[in-house]
Design an enzyme around this catalytic site. Structure first.
Site, PDB file in Angstrom:
ATOM      1  N   HIS A 304      73.565  17.615  38.923  1.00  0.00           N
ATOM      2  CA  HIS A 304      73.037  16.462  38.190  1.00  0.00           C
ATOM      3  C   HIS A 304      71.643  16.792  37.680  1.00  0.00           C
ATOM      4  CE1 HIS A 304      71.993  12.303  37.170  1.00  0.00           C
ATOM      5  NE2 HIS A 304      73.292  12.102  37.167  1.00  0.00           N
ATOM      6  N   ASP A 361      81.123  11.504  39.595  1.00  0.00           N
ATOM      7  CA  ASP A 361      82.464  11.814  39.074  1.00  0.00           C
ATOM      8  C   ASP A 361      83.341  12.565  40.054  1.00  0.00           C
ATOM      9  OD1 ASP A 361      80.622  12.251  36.157  1.00  0.00           O
ATOM     10  OD2 ASP A 361      82.165  10.721  36.414  1.00  0.00           O
TER      11      ASP A 361
HETATM   12  C1  SDX Z   1      77.209  12.225  34.598  1.00  0.00           C
HETATM   13  O1  SDX Z   1      72.427  11.897  33.390  1.00  0.00           O
HETATM   14  C2  SDX Z   1      73.147  11.060  34.054  1.00  0.00           C
HETATM   15  O2  SDX Z   1      72.610  10.191  34.719  1.00  0.00           O
HETATM   16  C3  SDX Z   1      74.647  11.235  33.923  1.00  0.00           C
HETATM   17  C4  SDX Z   1      75.522  10.368  34.823  1.00  0.00           C
HETATM   18  C5  SDX Z   1      75.434   8.896  34.438  1.00  0.00           C
HETATM   19  O3  SDX Z   1      75.710   8.057  35.314  1.00  0.00           O
HETATM   20  O4  SDX Z   1      75.194   8.607  33.231  1.00  0.00           O
HETATM   21  O5  SDX Z   1      75.120  10.539  36.173  1.00  0.00           O
HETATM   22  C6  SDX Z   1      77.005  10.753  34.692  1.00  0.00           C
HETATM   23  O6  SDX Z   1      77.251  12.754  33.518  1.00  0.00           O
HETATM   24  C7  SDX Z   1      77.281  13.015  35.876  1.00  0.00           C
HETATM   25  C8  SDX Z   1      77.432  14.547  35.616  1.00  0.00           C
HETATM   26  C9  SDX Z   1      78.906  14.854  35.300  1.00  0.00           C
HETATM   27  N1  SDX Z   1      79.048  16.240  34.869  1.00  0.00           N
HETATM   28  C10 SDX Z   1      79.596  17.173  35.661  1.00  0.00           C
HETATM   29  O7  SDX Z   1      79.960  16.971  36.820  1.00  0.00           O
HETATM   30  C11 SDX Z   1      79.764  18.539  34.975  1.00  0.00           C
HETATM   31  C12 SDX Z   1      79.344  19.650  35.944  1.00  0.00           C
HETATM   32  N2  SDX Z   1      77.879  19.596  36.124  1.00  0.00           N
HETATM   33  C13 SDX Z   1      77.058  20.305  35.218  1.00  0.00           C
HETATM   34  O8  SDX Z   1      77.523  20.901  34.107  1.00  0.00           O
HETATM   35  C14 SDX Z   1      75.561  20.051  35.352  1.00  0.00           C
HETATM   36  O9  SDX Z   1      75.268  19.982  36.677  1.00  0.00           O
HETATM   37  C15 SDX Z   1      75.029  18.843  34.611  1.00  0.00           C
HETATM   38  C16 SDX Z   1      75.441  18.838  33.186  1.00  0.00           C
HETATM   39  C17 SDX Z   1      75.486  17.594  35.269  1.00  0.00           C
HETATM   40  C18 SDX Z   1      73.495  18.893  34.694  1.00  0.00           C
HETATM   41  O10 SDX Z   1      73.124  20.045  34.057  1.00  0.00           O
HETATM   42  P1  SDX Z   1      71.562  20.440  33.840  1.00  0.00           P
HETATM   43  O11 SDX Z   1      70.673  19.485  34.520  1.00  0.00           O
HETATM   44  O12 SDX Z   1      71.355  20.702  32.387  1.00  0.00           O
HETATM   45  O13 SDX Z   1      71.459  21.768  34.650  1.00  0.00           O
HETATM   46  P2  SDX Z   1      71.785  23.196  34.044  1.00  0.00           P
HETATM   47  O14 SDX Z   1      73.079  23.158  33.267  1.00  0.00           O
HETATM   48  O15 SDX Z   1      70.568  23.711  33.371  1.00  0.00           O
HETATM   49  O16 SDX Z   1      72.080  24.016  35.391  1.00  0.00           O
HETATM   50  C19 SDX Z   1      70.975  24.455  36.206  1.00  0.00           C
HETATM   51  C20 SDX Z   1      71.552  25.605  37.038  1.00  0.00           C
HETATM   52  C21 SDX Z   1      72.246  26.660  36.163  1.00  0.00           C
HETATM   53  O17 SDX Z   1      72.207  27.883  36.881  1.00  0.00           O
HETATM   54  P3  SDX Z   1      70.991  28.954  36.484  1.00  0.00           P
HETATM   55  O18 SDX Z   1      71.334  29.440  35.075  1.00  0.00           O
HETATM   56  O19 SDX Z   1      69.692  28.203  36.566  1.00  0.00           O
HETATM   57  O20 SDX Z   1      71.148  30.046  37.531  1.00  0.00           O
HETATM   58  O21 SDX Z   1      72.582  25.080  37.911  1.00  0.00           O
HETATM   59  C22 SDX Z   1      73.833  25.665  37.556  1.00  0.00           C
HETATM   60  C23 SDX Z   1      73.690  26.202  36.159  1.00  0.00           C
HETATM   61  O22 SDX Z   1      74.600  27.295  35.950  1.00  0.00           O
HETATM   62  N3  SDX Z   1      74.815  24.573  37.619  1.00  0.00           N
HETATM   63  C24 SDX Z   1      76.068  24.712  38.024  1.00  0.00           C
HETATM   64  C25 SDX Z   1      76.629  23.431  37.970  1.00  0.00           C
HETATM   65  N4  SDX Z   1      75.705  22.560  37.532  1.00  0.00           N
HETATM   66  C26 SDX Z   1      74.581  23.274  37.309  1.00  0.00           C
HETATM   67  N5  SDX Z   1      76.756  25.807  38.424  1.00  0.00           N
HETATM   68  C27 SDX Z   1      78.061  25.576  38.781  1.00  0.00           C
HETATM   69  N6  SDX Z   1      78.673  24.354  38.738  1.00  0.00           N
HETATM   70  C28 SDX Z   1      77.987  23.273  38.358  1.00  0.00           C
HETATM   71  N7  SDX Z   1      78.581  22.071  38.324  1.00  0.00           N
END
Ligand code: SDX
Length: 428
Positions: A304, A361
């Site tokens: 998140h 989710d």
């Molecule tokens: C919702 O914003 C809100 O409030 C949203 C929400 C709402 O109520 O409106 O809460 C609802 O959208 C919840 C999130 C649902 N999405 C997912 O579950 C999809 C999987 N999660 C991600 O793709 C990710 O965690 C996000 C999109 C939710 C957040 O992404 P960020 O904050 O942009 O973080 P990032 O993509 O820059 O990741 C930071 C690091 C990266 O690794 P590094 O390159 O730094 O080594 O964390 C890793 C990412 O690769 N990472 C993950 C991961 N989430 C982040 N690695 C593996 N699996 C994951 N799920």
């Protein structure tokens, strides 16, 4: 005492005001930055950028806190109704009994949709995703309900129509997709009961309203009702800032929510768990793929932007999974896979180092499956829950004296000026 930071660059020094929120959060107000320095800031994804001052929802990502208008979401999930929570978000306080009764009557009186909308639904290709249909249909509502009266009255009427009609439209799209007769909303049912009845009642098998299912839907929608400046809410504010009608702004929010990184994740989680089940139920490979920088796979339902600990909504949703499946005597193998996946991930160094925890989710899809919602409607359920939050945030932006059209700047990295080259003079 005025609070400020000093910015020093090449001998030039300016002071930028610091604003402090009611929970002690601090921000540097850079609204004069370009005028005073010629500089802009750069912040892809707005990770560090506040777009507004808001009194609607408070989140503390480090401590897993979520409050709507100051009330902890745990208390609302336990004691409130979805309608009452919607009123709280939009009006800033809990309604009196009379106000809640009037709100209910208004929603019931406006819960029917124009029959001509049915023709719209029927002309979408059969395999259309319900989120694409919903976004289009909400935009179409403006054509059916153009504004005429005084602005304040129209805004209130539009908010009521959205809360009352979008729920009916969602159930309607499901019935049409199955070629079934439409079921109309009933004034003798609660908001949640009505939705379930419109979805699942049929002339051959009347739908049995079960209190544990109604309760699960009530909690599901309360948990999704608002979440400060997430991607879809920011889209509603952004599109609304051009002063379009509320239907168009909400339609933009639905479109943004559809994305698998956002609201579409609840559907993606179930698809991921099903893939793991079909691969024999071993989630170790999912964990390894999620860790692999060369693999675009992400563990859906994990991570998140704000929460760097367990999403408080996921805690409630996980507990509700157990209670609902027990009471309905459902044994969903995906729940066991989800639990095992969570346990393994939370002990994995990669997930620990990246502060990746289950978000709202991760378990919500299992609750929706138990209710009988088809997977491709999971994000529609999220949108129905988020509707009062989007409306409240749009209204707050309209009422904000600093409201102006959103128009971010950029840093240009393209070609510097050069003259047009006639076609005959260009390389072959
Ligand atoms: C919702 O914003 C809100 O409030 C949203 C929400 C709402 O109520 O409106 O809460 C609802 O959208 C919840 C999130 C649902 N999405 C997912 O579950 C999809 C999987 N999660 C991600 O793709 C990710 O965690 C996000 C999109 C939710 C957040 O992404 P960020 O904050 O942009 O973080 P990032 O993509 O820059 O990741 C930071 C690091 C990266 O690794 P590094 O390159 O730094 O080594 O964390 C890793 C990412 O690769 N990472 C993950 C991961 N989430 C982040 N690695 C593996 N699996 C994951 N799920």
């Amino acid at each position: 005492m005025e609070d400020f930071v000093t910015l020093n660059y090449n001998g030039t020094e300016i002071k930028l005001p610091v604003v402090t929120g009611s929970e002690g959060e601090k921000a540097i107000d850079i609204s004069r930055l370009r005028a005073d320095t010629g500089f802009i800031t750069m912040d892809p994804g707005y990770v560090n950028t506040g777009s507004c001052m808001s009194s609607i929802t408070f989140m503390d990502g480090e401590n897993g806190i979520l409050r709507y208008r100051g009330i902890p979401v745990e208390q609302l999930a336990e004691k409130s109704t979805y309608k009452e929570t919607a009123y709280l978000l939009i009006n800033g306080r809990l309604p009196t009994r009379d106000e809640l009764t009037e709100f209910s009557i208004n929603l019931n009186d406006n819960s029917l949709v124009h029959t001509d909308l049915k023709a719209f639904f029927q002309n979408f290709p059969r395999q259309s995703h319900p989120m694409g249909i919903l976004s289009s249909m909400v935009n179409a509502l403006r054509s059916f309900y153009p504004t005429y009266g005084p602005l304040e009255e129209e805004i209130n009427m539009t908010m009521t129509r959205l809360l009352a009609k979008v729920r009916t439209m969602a159930a309607m799209s499901y019935k049409i997709s199955r070629g079934h007769e439409l079921v109309l909303p009933r004034p003798d049912m609660t908001y949640c009961e009505n939705f379930l009845n419109m979805m699942f009642d049929t002339p051959v098998k009347p739908y049995e309203i079960k209190k544990e299912v109604v309760n699960a839907l009530r909690v599901f929608w309360i948990l999704h009702a608002d979440h400060e400046q997430n991607c879809s809410t920011s889209s509603v504010r952004m599109v609304g800032s051009a002063r379009v009608n509320l239907y168009a702004a909400i339609s933009a929010g639905i479109a943004a929510l559809w994305g698998p990184l956002h609201g579409g994740a609840n559907q993606a989680v179930i698809e991921m768990l099903t893939d793991i089940q079909n691969d024999g139920g071993s989630y170790q490979s999912a964990i390894e793929r999620a860790r692999d920088k060369n693999d675009s796979f992400r563990l859906m339902g994990f991570g998140h932007r704000v929460y760097k600990t367990y999403d408080p909504r996921a805690k409630i949703m996980k507990k509700m999974c157990d209670e609902l499946l027990d009471s309905l005597n459902i044994d969903d193998p995906l729940l066991d896979i989800a639990r095992g996946l969570e346990e393994t991930a939370l002990q994995d160094p990669y997930f620990i180092d990246h502060n990746l925890y289950p978000n709202v989710d991760f378990y919500s899809g299992i609750v929706l499956r138990a209710i009988g919602i088809p997977t491709n409607m999971f994000t529609v359920m999220f949108a129905l829950g988020r509707l009062p939050g989007w409306i409240a945030q749009w209204k707050e932006s309209v009422d904000d004296p600093r409201w102006k059209i959103s128009r971010p700047r950029q840093v240009y990295t393209g070609e510097q000026e050069y003259d047009y080259i006639p076609l005959h003079a260009r390389n072959a």
